[in-house]
Write an enzyme that holds these catalytic residues in place. Structure first.
Site: not given
Ligand SMILES: NC(=O)c1ccc[n+]([C@@H]2O[C@H](COP(=O)([O-])OP(=O)(O)OC[C@H]3O[C@@H](n4cnc5c(N)ncnc54)[C@H](O)[C@@H]3O)[C@@H](O)[C@H]2O)c1
Length: 308
Positions: A10-11, A88, A148, A151, A175
């Site tokens: 996906a990334v 994470r 971040d 966001r 992160h």
């Protein structure tokens, strides 16, 4: 300019797409361990070239690193993403082995490459790459703060009921859901501090929503997000490829800056053709310094789980 993206998931695919659309790279190689997967993604993306108007050549490779030879920049997105409810940090066991092997293979074929680490837990994976490759610190960049901060700006614009282009702000620190340090006191709307428009409580809510930005999306999507991560990576890659000297918060090895040593954590850096060209030390309040120390303690604790 040749860029490799390891991990066609996906990334990785999103990042390859944004790099291609921005049209600054001559070639993007996408490599994955899953048979035929990267070739499929590359072909699909190449079939958007005439539609999206780019000339970047996208090549897929099933674990054949000879195709990545002489890359200027390589992005590491290989590994597992988190599922709803996971942190994470829980990804470390599987991802550490993958990131170590991948970075060694990349350097073997591109000795001058600049590495951008995305796989989570990202600060610890960036530190692992430092420890295992011995590359100078300007050539190992962890991507987290750019995402971040995007966001944070999204949440600020929402609270201000303003267009995002009016808003500026930055997130430093680790992160992770607990490690991020959104710099609310420095955030601005058209150079006016956002604290002029928003109450302290509302700003605290913005910071809290920013910190769980990834977890919120993971819950909605069933896996972690990819559009904003891919766009954030492409911004860093472009800044290096085009020698833009742009400032982003990135995870970098600190050697005394911000009073921290022997860990990788997000701080503002200048990105140009040499990778990290400067670590920018901004003046933090005592409260921000304390948050940064706490964040660093969390990152160091996760680093302690590495088998180095
Ligand atoms: N730093 C950030 O801000 C950020 C943001 C989002 C996601 N991530 C992380 O990025 C990673 C990738 O996320 P995703 O959503 O793309 O996952 P994904 O599962 O969609 O893609 C990962 C890909 O890596 C491949 N892969 C696994 N081992 C490999 C190896 N040894 N060599 C080459 N390829 C290999 C898989 O086959 C898969 O296609 C995860 O660790 C995720 O947590 C980081």
């Amino acid at each position: 300019m040749k860029v490799t993206v390891v991990g066609a998931g996906a990334v990785g695919a999103s990042c390859a797409e944004y790099i291609a659309i921005k049209n600054f790279a001559s070639e993007v190689v996408v490599l994955d361990i899953k048979e035929g997967y990267a070739e499929g993604k590359a072909m699909d993306l190449m079939q958007t070239a005439s539609l999206n108007g780019f000339d970047t050549k996208i090549v897929g490779s099933t674990n054949d690193y000879s195709k990545t030879a002489d890359s200027d920049i390589a992005v590491i997105t290989s590994g597992i993403p988190r599922k709803p409810g996971m942190t994470r940090e829980e990804l470390i066991g599987i991802n550490a082995g993958i990131v170590k092997t991948v970075s060694e293979n990349l350097i073997k074929h591109s000795p001058n490459v600049i590495l951008v680490v995305v796989s989570n837990p990202m600060d610890t994976m960036t530190y692992l790459v430092h420890k295992t490759t011995g590359l100078p610190r300007n050539r190992i960049i962890g991507m987290g703060g750019a995402l971040d901060s995007a966001r944070f700006k999204y949440r600020l614009a929402e609270a201000l009921e303003a267009p995002i282009s009016d808003v500026d702000g930055m997130v430093i620190g680790g992160h992770s859901d607990t490690g991020m340090v959104p710099l609310t006191a420095h955030a601005t709307r058209n150079s006016v501090k956002v604290s002029e428009f928003l109450s302290e409580e509302r700003l605290e809510q913005v910071a809290a929503d920013t910190k769980v930005g990834g977890a919120t999306l993971t819950k909605l999507l069933g896996t972690s997000a990819w559009y904003a991560p891919g766009a954030a990576v492409s911004g860093l890659v472009q800044a290096i490829a085009c020698d833009q000297k742009k400032m982003f918060p990135c995870s970098t090895l600190l050697e005394g800056e911000y009073g921290l040593n022997d860990l990788c954590i997000g701080v503002p850096v200048i990105l140009g053709k040499n990778g990290i060209e400067k670590i920018v030390e901004i003046k933090l309040s005592d409260a921000e310094k304390a948050k940064m120390q706490e964040s660093a303690a969390g990152v160091s604790k996760t680093n302690g789980l590495l088998e180095l």
